[in-house]
Design a protein around this motif. Structure first.
Motif, PDB file in Angstrom:
ATOM      1  N   UNK A   1      16.532  -2.452  -3.623  1.00 23.60           N
ATOM      2  CA  UNK A   1      16.726  -1.375  -2.665  1.00 23.60           C
ATOM      3  C   UNK A   1      15.726  -0.304  -3.066  1.00 23.60           C
ATOM      4  N   UNK A   2      14.826   0.078  -2.121  1.00 21.05           N
ATOM      5  CA  UNK A   2      13.727   0.987  -2.433  1.00 21.05           C
ATOM      6  C   UNK A   2      13.623   2.095  -1.393  1.00 21.05           C
ATOM      7  N   UNK A   3      12.945   3.184  -1.804  1.00 22.24           N
ATOM      8  CA  UNK A   3      12.674   4.284  -0.871  1.00 22.24           C
ATOM      9  C   UNK A   3      11.191   4.603  -0.924  1.00 22.24           C
ATOM     10  N   UNK A   4      10.585   4.695   0.266  1.00 18.12           N
ATOM     11  CA  UNK A   4       9.176   5.038   0.369  1.00 18.12           C
ATOM     12  C   UNK A   4       9.015   6.522   0.037  1.00 18.12           C
ATOM     13  N   UNK A   5       8.176   6.840  -0.954  1.00 16.10           N
ATOM     14  CA  UNK A   5       8.000   8.217  -1.391  1.00 16.10           C
ATOM     15  C   UNK A   5       7.269   9.087  -0.373  1.00 16.10           C
ATOM     16  N   UNK A   6       6.518   8.480   0.519  1.00 17.49           N
ATOM     17  CA  UNK A   6       5.769   9.256   1.496  1.00 17.49           C
ATOM     18  C   UNK A   6       6.556   9.514   2.775  1.00 17.49           C
ATOM     19  N   UNK A   7       7.371   8.560   3.203  1.00 17.81           N
ATOM     20  CA  UNK A   7       8.105   8.701   4.461  1.00 17.81           C
ATOM     21  C   UNK A   7       9.608   8.907   4.271  1.00 17.81           C
ATOM     22  N   UNK A   8      10.110   8.720   3.058  1.00 14.04           N
ATOM     23  CA  UNK A   8      11.547   8.811   2.726  1.00 14.04           C
ATOM     24  C   UNK A   8      12.394   7.738   3.400  1.00 14.04           C
ATOM     25  N   UNK A   9      11.760   6.681   3.946  1.00 12.46           N
ATOM     26  CA  UNK A   9      12.516   5.577   4.546  1.00 12.46           C
ATOM     27  C   UNK A   9      12.993   4.639   3.450  1.00 12.46           C
ATOM     28  N   UNK A  10      14.249   4.183   3.573  1.00  9.53           N
ATOM     29  CA  UNK A  10      14.807   3.229   2.615  1.00  9.53           C
ATOM     30  C   UNK A  10      14.731   1.823   3.184  1.00  9.53           C
ATOM     31  N   UNK A  11      14.621   0.862   2.283  1.00 13.58           N
ATOM     32  CA  UNK A  11      14.570  -0.532   2.699  1.00 13.58           C
ATOM     33  C   UNK A  11      15.156  -1.406   1.601  1.00 13.58           C
ATOM     34  N   UNK A  12      15.621  -2.578   1.995  1.00 12.08           N
ATOM     35  CA  UNK A  12      16.130  -3.550   1.038  1.00 12.08           C
ATOM     36  C   UNK A  12      15.343  -4.836   1.244  1.00 12.08           C
ATOM     37  N   UNK A  13      14.763  -5.361   0.169  1.00 11.31           N
ATOM     38  CA  UNK A  13      13.886  -6.522   0.267  1.00 11.31           C
ATOM     39  C   UNK A  13      14.169  -7.501  -0.864  1.00 11.31           C
TER      40      UNK A  13
ATOM     41  N   UNK B   1       0.782  -1.238   0.000  1.00  9.34           N
ATOM     42  CA  UNK B   1       0.000   0.000   0.000  1.00  9.34           C
ATOM     43  C   UNK B   1       0.809   1.282   0.000  1.00  9.34           C
ATOM     44  N   UNK B   2       2.137   1.179  -0.122  1.00 10.06           N
ATOM     45  CA  UNK B   2       2.991   2.374  -0.124  1.00 10.06           C
ATOM     46  C   UNK B   2       3.741   2.479  -1.454  1.00 10.06           C
ATOM     47  N   UNK B   3       3.835   3.704  -2.003  1.00 11.42           N
ATOM     48  CA  UNK B   3       4.598   3.879  -3.247  1.00 11.42           C
ATOM     49  C   UNK B   3       6.096   3.848  -2.950  1.00 11.42           C
ATOM     50  N   UNK B   4       6.818   2.979  -3.642  1.00 10.56           N
ATOM     51  CA  UNK B   4       8.252   2.813  -3.434  1.00 10.56           C
ATOM     52  C   UNK B   4       8.984   3.040  -4.749  1.00 10.56           C
ATOM     53  N   UNK B   5      10.022   3.886  -4.720  1.00  9.14           N
ATOM     54  CA  UNK B   5      10.843   4.095  -5.905  1.00  9.14           C
ATOM     55  C   UNK B   5      12.037   3.141  -5.811  1.00  9.14           C
ATOM     56  N   UNK B   6      12.345   2.487  -6.931  1.00  2.65           N
ATOM     57  CA  UNK B   6      13.421   1.499  -6.974  1.00  2.65           C
ATOM     58  C   UNK B   6      14.749   2.211  -7.207  1.00  2.65           C
TER      59      UNK B   6
ATOM     60  N   UNK C   1      10.113  20.005   4.102  1.00  2.00           N
ATOM     61  CA  UNK C   1      11.570  20.154   4.177  1.00  2.00           C
ATOM     62  C   UNK C   1      12.284  18.804   4.083  1.00  2.00           C
ATOM     63  N   UNK C   2      11.729  17.766   4.715  1.00  2.00           N
ATOM     64  CA  UNK C   2      12.353  16.441   4.714  1.00  2.00           C
ATOM     65  C   UNK C   2      12.387  15.817   3.321  1.00  2.00           C
ATOM     66  N   UNK C   3      11.522  16.261   2.417  1.00  2.00           N
ATOM     67  CA  UNK C   3      11.469  15.705   1.066  1.00  2.00           C
ATOM     68  C   UNK C   3      12.362  16.462   0.093  1.00  2.00           C
ATOM     69  N   UNK C   4      13.071  17.462   0.570  1.00  2.00           N
ATOM     70  CA  UNK C   4      13.863  18.313  -0.309  1.00  2.00           C
ATOM     71  C   UNK C   4      15.302  17.815  -0.502  1.00  2.00           C
ATOM     72  N   UNK C   5      15.791  16.988   0.382  1.00  2.00           N
ATOM     73  CA  UNK C   5      17.127  16.387   0.334  1.00  2.00           C
ATOM     74  C   UNK C   5      18.145  17.208  -0.432  1.00  2.00           C
ATOM     75  N   UNK C   6      18.615  16.685  -1.566  1.00  2.00           N
ATOM     76  CA  UNK C   6      19.675  17.311  -2.345  1.00  2.00           C
ATOM     77  C   UNK C   6      19.298  18.601  -3.031  1.00  2.00           C
ATOM     78  N   UNK C   7      18.014  18.900  -3.164  1.00  2.00           N
ATOM     79  CA  UNK C   7      17.587  20.109  -3.873  1.00  2.00           C
ATOM     80  C   UNK C   7      18.030  21.378  -3.163  1.00  2.00           C
ATOM     81  N   UNK C   8      18.169  21.338  -1.850  1.00  2.00           N
ATOM     82  CA  UNK C   8      18.517  22.532  -1.089  1.00  2.00           C
ATOM     83  C   UNK C   8      19.920  23.046  -1.393  1.00  2.00           C
ATOM     84  N   UNK C   9      20.780  22.195  -1.920  1.00  2.00           N
ATOM     85  CA  UNK C   9      22.136  22.604  -2.253  1.00  2.00           C
ATOM     86  C   UNK C   9      22.160  23.657  -3.358  1.00  2.00           C
ATOM     87  N   UNK C  10      21.113  23.681  -4.196  1.00  2.00           N
ATOM     88  CA  UNK C  10      21.104  24.551  -5.368  1.00  2.00           C
ATOM     89  C   UNK C  10      19.889  25.466  -5.459  1.00  2.00           C
ATOM     90  N   UNK C  11      18.917  25.309  -4.567  1.00  3.77           N
ATOM     91  CA  UNK C  11      17.651  26.034  -4.659  1.00  3.77           C
ATOM     92  C   UNK C  11      17.834  27.534  -4.419  1.00  3.77           C
TER      93      UNK C  11
END
Length: 190
Positions: free
Chosen positions: A44-56, A17-22, A98-108
């Motif tokens: 290795x995936x990252x949950x798009x809603x919580x930004x938690x990474x997991x390996x399955x 039930x959670x969107x995960x980016x591979x 703010x937590x979803x901005x990660x690397x974007x803040x370096x250049x924003x």
């Protein structure tokens, strides 16, 4: 639907039930356990809603719904703690946590054009252009005789406070092109 074997890096799938980016996908044949010689896929995936990474590990035949994310071109407007506010051409505002901005803040920077990514009509992240042009605000001057064989680099800061390595010939005030994916110097702009 796609099988685990067909899913590629960058795809977004639904897992419990959670969107995960591979981020990484490896196809293997199991050499141990009860299901010897069974095809498996380690993801290795990252949950798009919580930004938690997991390996399955999944069976190669497991099926997943592939999610197509919406994107919209926007410009950065302002920061309203804890959200960054972006505006589209029709003056609609979108908030990205703010937590979803990660690397974007370096250049924003104010007015910067980028894309907001939506899942289920909710802004979840920001994608920057592949490269940006920024001005060096501070770097040490090159010391005469400091060159040796090879590529000699020195640290430099840009207006957002991000520090990266640049060639010795770059000076304060120079405009440089930076790859936002690798965070590397590309070239100096004249």
């Amino acid at each position: 639907m796609k099988t685990a074997q067909e899913v590629r890096v960058g795809n977004v799938i639904m897992v419990d039930g959670a969107p995960m980016v591979i981020h990484k996908s490896e196809y293997n044949v199991s050499k141990s356990g009860r299901r010897q010689n069974a095809a498996i896929v380690k993801m290795k995936m990252k949950n798009l809603l919580t930004n938690n990474s997991t390996e399955t590990i999944f069976q190669a035949t497991d099926k997943f719904d592939v999610v197509i994310l919406d994107k919209k071109e926007v410009s950065y407007s302002y920061f309203s703690d804890p959200n960054y506010i972006f505006m589209d051409a029709e003056f609609n505002q979108f908030e990205v946590d703010k937590d979803s901005m990660e690397g974007a803040l370096k250049f924003l920077e104010d007015g910067m054009i980028c894309e907001v990514v939506f899942y289920d009509e909710r802004a979840i992240s920001v994608e920057l252009p592949n490269s940006v042009i920024r001005q060096i605000t501070y770097t040490e001057p090159a010391v005469k005789g400091d060159t040796t064989s090879g590529k000699v680099m020195k640290p430099a800061n840009i207006s957002t406070g991000f520090e990266l390595m640049v060639p010795l010939f770059c000076e304060n005030g120079d405009k440089i092109e930076i790859d936002t994916r690798t965070l590397d110097y590309k070239n100096r702009i004249k």
